[in-house]
Design a protein around this motif. Sequence first.
Motif, PDB file in Angstrom:
ATOM      1  N   THR A 255     -59.790 -47.159 -19.330  1.00  0.00           N
ATOM      2  CA  THR A 255     -59.372 -47.168 -17.934  1.00  0.00           C
ATOM      3  C   THR A 255     -59.718 -48.495 -17.295  1.00  0.00           C
ATOM      4  O   THR A 255     -60.873 -48.919 -17.308  1.00  0.00           O
ATOM      5  N   SER A 256     -58.715 -49.123 -16.716  1.00  0.00           N
ATOM      6  CA  SER A 256     -58.916 -50.379 -15.999  1.00  0.00           C
ATOM      7  C   SER A 256     -59.468 -50.070 -14.613  1.00  0.00           C
ATOM      8  O   SER A 256     -58.825 -50.281 -13.590  1.00  0.00           O
ATOM      9  N   GLY A 257     -60.685 -49.549 -14.608  1.00  0.00           N
ATOM     10  CA  GLY A 257     -61.251 -48.991 -13.382  1.00  0.00           C
ATOM     11  C   GLY A 257     -61.976 -49.972 -12.497  1.00  0.00           C
ATOM     12  O   GLY A 257     -62.436 -49.589 -11.414  1.00  0.00           O
ATOM     13  N   ASN A 258     -62.121 -51.229 -12.935  1.00  0.00           N
ATOM     14  CA  ASN A 258     -62.806 -52.177 -12.065  1.00  0.00           C
ATOM     15  C   ASN A 258     -62.007 -53.459 -11.904  1.00  0.00           C
ATOM     16  O   ASN A 258     -62.432 -54.549 -12.263  1.00  0.00           O
ATOM     17  N   ASN A 259     -60.823 -53.274 -11.322  1.00  0.00           N
ATOM     18  CA  ASN A 259     -60.058 -54.417 -10.814  1.00  0.00           C
ATOM     19  C   ASN A 259     -60.636 -54.817  -9.462  1.00  0.00           C
ATOM     20  O   ASN A 259     -60.859 -53.959  -8.591  1.00  0.00           O
ATOM     21  N   LEU A 260     -60.869 -56.113  -9.284  1.00  0.00           N
ATOM     22  CA  LEU A 260     -61.352 -56.616  -8.012  1.00  0.00           C
ATOM     23  C   LEU A 260     -60.184 -57.356  -7.361  1.00  0.00           C
ATOM     24  O   LEU A 260     -59.771 -58.405  -7.826  1.00  0.00           O
ATOM     25  N   VAL A 261     -59.631 -56.755  -6.307  1.00  0.00           N
ATOM     26  CA  VAL A 261     -58.375 -57.215  -5.721  1.00  0.00           C
ATOM     27  C   VAL A 261     -58.581 -57.499  -4.239  1.00  0.00           C
ATOM     28  O   VAL A 261     -59.246 -56.726  -3.539  1.00  0.00           O
ATOM     29  N   VAL A 262     -57.989 -58.590  -3.746  1.00  0.00           N
ATOM     30  CA  VAL A 262     -58.108 -58.993  -2.343  1.00  0.00           C
ATOM     31  C   VAL A 262     -56.718 -58.956  -1.708  1.00  0.00           C
ATOM     32  O   VAL A 262     -55.721 -59.303  -2.353  1.00  0.00           O
ATOM     33  N   SER A 263     -56.650 -58.548  -0.455  1.00  0.00           N
ATOM     34  CA  SER A 263     -55.371 -58.541   0.244  1.00  0.00           C
ATOM     35  C   SER A 263     -54.839 -59.968   0.371  1.00  0.00           C
ATOM     36  O   SER A 263     -55.604 -60.930   0.451  1.00  0.00           O
ATOM     37  N   ARG A 264     -53.530 -60.094   0.389  1.00  0.00           N
ATOM     38  CA  ARG A 264     -52.920 -61.424   0.449  1.00  0.00           C
ATOM     39  C   ARG A 264     -53.315 -62.155   1.736  1.00  0.00           C
ATOM     40  O   ARG A 264     -53.641 -63.351   1.707  1.00  0.00           O
ATOM     41  N   ASP A 265     -53.289 -61.467   2.871  1.00  0.00           N
ATOM     42  CA  ASP A 265     -53.632 -62.119   4.139  1.00  0.00           C
ATOM     43  C   ASP A 265     -55.058 -62.634   4.131  1.00  0.00           C
ATOM     44  O   ASP A 265     -55.327 -63.762   4.564  1.00  0.00           O
ATOM     45  N   ALA A 266     -55.980 -61.802   3.639  1.00  0.00           N
ATOM     46  CA  ALA A 266     -57.387 -62.221   3.607  1.00  0.00           C
ATOM     47  C   ALA A 266     -57.583 -63.396   2.663  1.00  0.00           C
ATOM     48  O   ALA A 266     -58.317 -64.347   2.975  1.00  0.00           O
ATOM     49  N   TRP A 267     -56.926 -63.348   1.510  1.00  0.00           N
ATOM     50  CA  TRP A 267     -57.073 -64.424   0.525  1.00  0.00           C
ATOM     51  C   TRP A 267     -56.511 -65.732   1.056  1.00  0.00           C
ATOM     52  O   TRP A 267     -57.119 -66.790   0.912  1.00  0.00           O
ATOM     53  N   ASN A 268     -55.363 -65.672   1.683  1.00  0.00           N
ATOM     54  CA  ASN A 268     -54.704 -66.892   2.149  1.00  0.00           C
ATOM     55  C   ASN A 268     -55.456 -67.578   3.283  1.00  0.00           C
ATOM     56  O   ASN A 268     -55.351 -68.801   3.456  1.00  0.00           O
ATOM     57  N   GLU A 269     -56.204 -66.811   4.068  1.00  0.00           N
ATOM     58  CA  GLU A 269     -56.918 -67.434   5.180  1.00  0.00           C
ATOM     59  C   GLU A 269     -58.254 -68.029   4.758  1.00  0.00           C
ATOM     60  O   GLU A 269     -58.886 -68.749   5.519  1.00  0.00           O
ATOM     61  N   LEU A 270     -58.660 -67.771   3.524  1.00  0.00           N
ATOM     62  CA  LEU A 270     -59.953 -68.254   3.043  1.00  0.00           C
ATOM     63  C   LEU A 270     -59.835 -69.704   2.571  1.00  0.00           C
ATOM     64  O   LEU A 270     -58.892 -70.059   1.875  1.00  0.00           O
ATOM     65  N   PRO A 271     -60.774 -70.563   2.937  1.00  0.00           N
ATOM     66  CA  PRO A 271     -60.753 -71.953   2.440  1.00  0.00           C
ATOM     67  C   PRO A 271     -60.884 -71.995   0.922  1.00  0.00           C
ATOM     68  O   PRO A 271     -61.441 -71.076   0.305  1.00  0.00           O
ATOM     69  N   ASP A 272     -60.388 -73.065   0.327  1.00  0.00           N
ATOM     70  CA  ASP A 272     -60.359 -73.168  -1.130  1.00  0.00           C
ATOM     71  C   ASP A 272     -61.746 -73.101  -1.752  1.00  0.00           C
ATOM     72  O   ASP A 272     -61.922 -72.527  -2.838  1.00  0.00           O
ATOM     73  N   ASP A 273     -62.738 -73.717  -1.090  1.00  0.00           N
ATOM     74  CA  ASP A 273     -64.072 -73.691  -1.687  1.00  0.00           C
ATOM     75  C   ASP A 273     -64.626 -72.268  -1.735  1.00  0.00           C
ATOM     76  O   ASP A 273     -65.272 -71.872  -2.706  1.00  0.00           O
ATOM     77  N   LEU A 274     -64.336 -71.480  -0.708  1.00  0.00           N
ATOM     78  CA  LEU A 274     -64.806 -70.088  -0.713  1.00  0.00           C
ATOM     79  C   LEU A 274     -64.012 -69.240  -1.699  1.00  0.00           C
ATOM     80  O   LEU A 274     -64.557 -68.311  -2.307  1.00  0.00           O
ATOM     81  N   LYS A 275     -62.741 -69.540  -1.878  1.00  0.00           N
ATOM     82  CA  LYS A 275     -61.958 -68.832  -2.892  1.00  0.00           C
ATOM     83  C   LYS A 275     -62.578 -69.023  -4.281  1.00  0.00           C
ATOM     84  O   LYS A 275     -62.671 -68.076  -5.066  1.00  0.00           O
ATOM     85  N   GLU A 276     -62.999 -70.240  -4.562  1.00  0.00           N
ATOM     86  CA  GLU A 276     -63.604 -70.514  -5.868  1.00  0.00           C
ATOM     87  C   GLU A 276     -64.904 -69.741  -6.044  1.00  0.00           C
ATOM     88  O   GLU A 276     -65.201 -69.227  -7.127  1.00  0.00           O
ATOM     89  N   ILE A 277     -65.683 -69.670  -4.983  1.00  0.00           N
ATOM     90  CA  ILE A 277     -66.941 -68.936  -5.065  1.00  0.00           C
ATOM     91  C   ILE A 277     -66.686 -67.445  -5.252  1.00  0.00           C
ATOM     92  O   ILE A 277     -67.339 -66.775  -6.056  1.00  0.00           O
TER      93      ILE A 277
END
Length: 354
Positions: A255-277
Amino acid sequence: MKKTIAVILAASMALTLGACGTNGGEASSGPVENTGETYTWKLGTIYNDPSAKPDFNSFGIATQKFCDLVAERTNGQLIIEPYYSSVLGASEELWGSLRDNEVQVFYGQPMSTSDPRFGAWNIPYMFSDYDQVEELIASPDAPLFQLAQEWMEEDGVHLVAVGGGVFRGFFNIKHEVGAIEDIRDLKCRIYEDKVVQTYWGDVCNATSMAFSEVYTGMQTSAIDGLEFAATSVLSSQYYDIANPSYYSDIDWQWTSGNNLVVSRDAWNELPDDLKEIVTECAWEAQDVFLEEEKANGEAALAELESHGTVIHELTDEERQTWIDHARSLDDKMKEEIGEETWNEVWDVINSYNG
């Protein structure tokens, strides 16, 4: 167990951002400088709060680890608030909330009712062990991870990481189960998924039920048991419902029970350095999950036995009855998830198997 790409990412971040990387699970440098702009995200999951249920709770521990790492390594610029035990809804509801950005992070299993392609990860007896899982899907450069990431982008969300998942056995409060014929008289809880319904529908009295309702369902005899991992059975304390109870290592499904997924709006508003972290922390948390799950797997069986659960280890002949049932349904499951999706996934698996 760290993945090569995680090390490369860590080195790159150290050079360009001053952010911390992974080195045996420890930060190699301090958190990024707090610029004053902060973000707060809600994380929804069906899994148990590790502060309430710390034992045999790999999913909950990994969830909390991810939230803690992100807070630390972003220096408080991004705070992720976890909501456990389906308090924000079951998996299907959480997925809808994620796409609407009402929940910014989902940790769990996307249902094929949301996208038929997600049913590909529920095909019975597709993976045989964790080494195969890690090579094919549970690492950043794995071919099936990249395929899943493409699907989710098309669904309007961003897949950050996929963990090692679990292999699911069978627990019940009625009698011992060996060959697949042994479950024909049982009322079995299954989760909402076409592939799962296809597999279980004609071998038992199968009932779709929310995870949060399972305990009461067995107490009231609405169901007799469920397909589930031993560690999750133990964490949920289902053994308290009846003595004796019964667990069989059918391992019918990864079971692929631990996918860690972020909403598109939340991801897009995050700065690149924080996305990497966030990405780095997500993979590190998934490593924590797998280390916990592997360590807890054998211990869970012994612990269940100490609580009065009869453990049945399938013979090769018994296991083959479950596998044969799966392969007899391949054509039907191919229709349910789509022939193109089926072929994409099995081409990768068959190449790995040689």
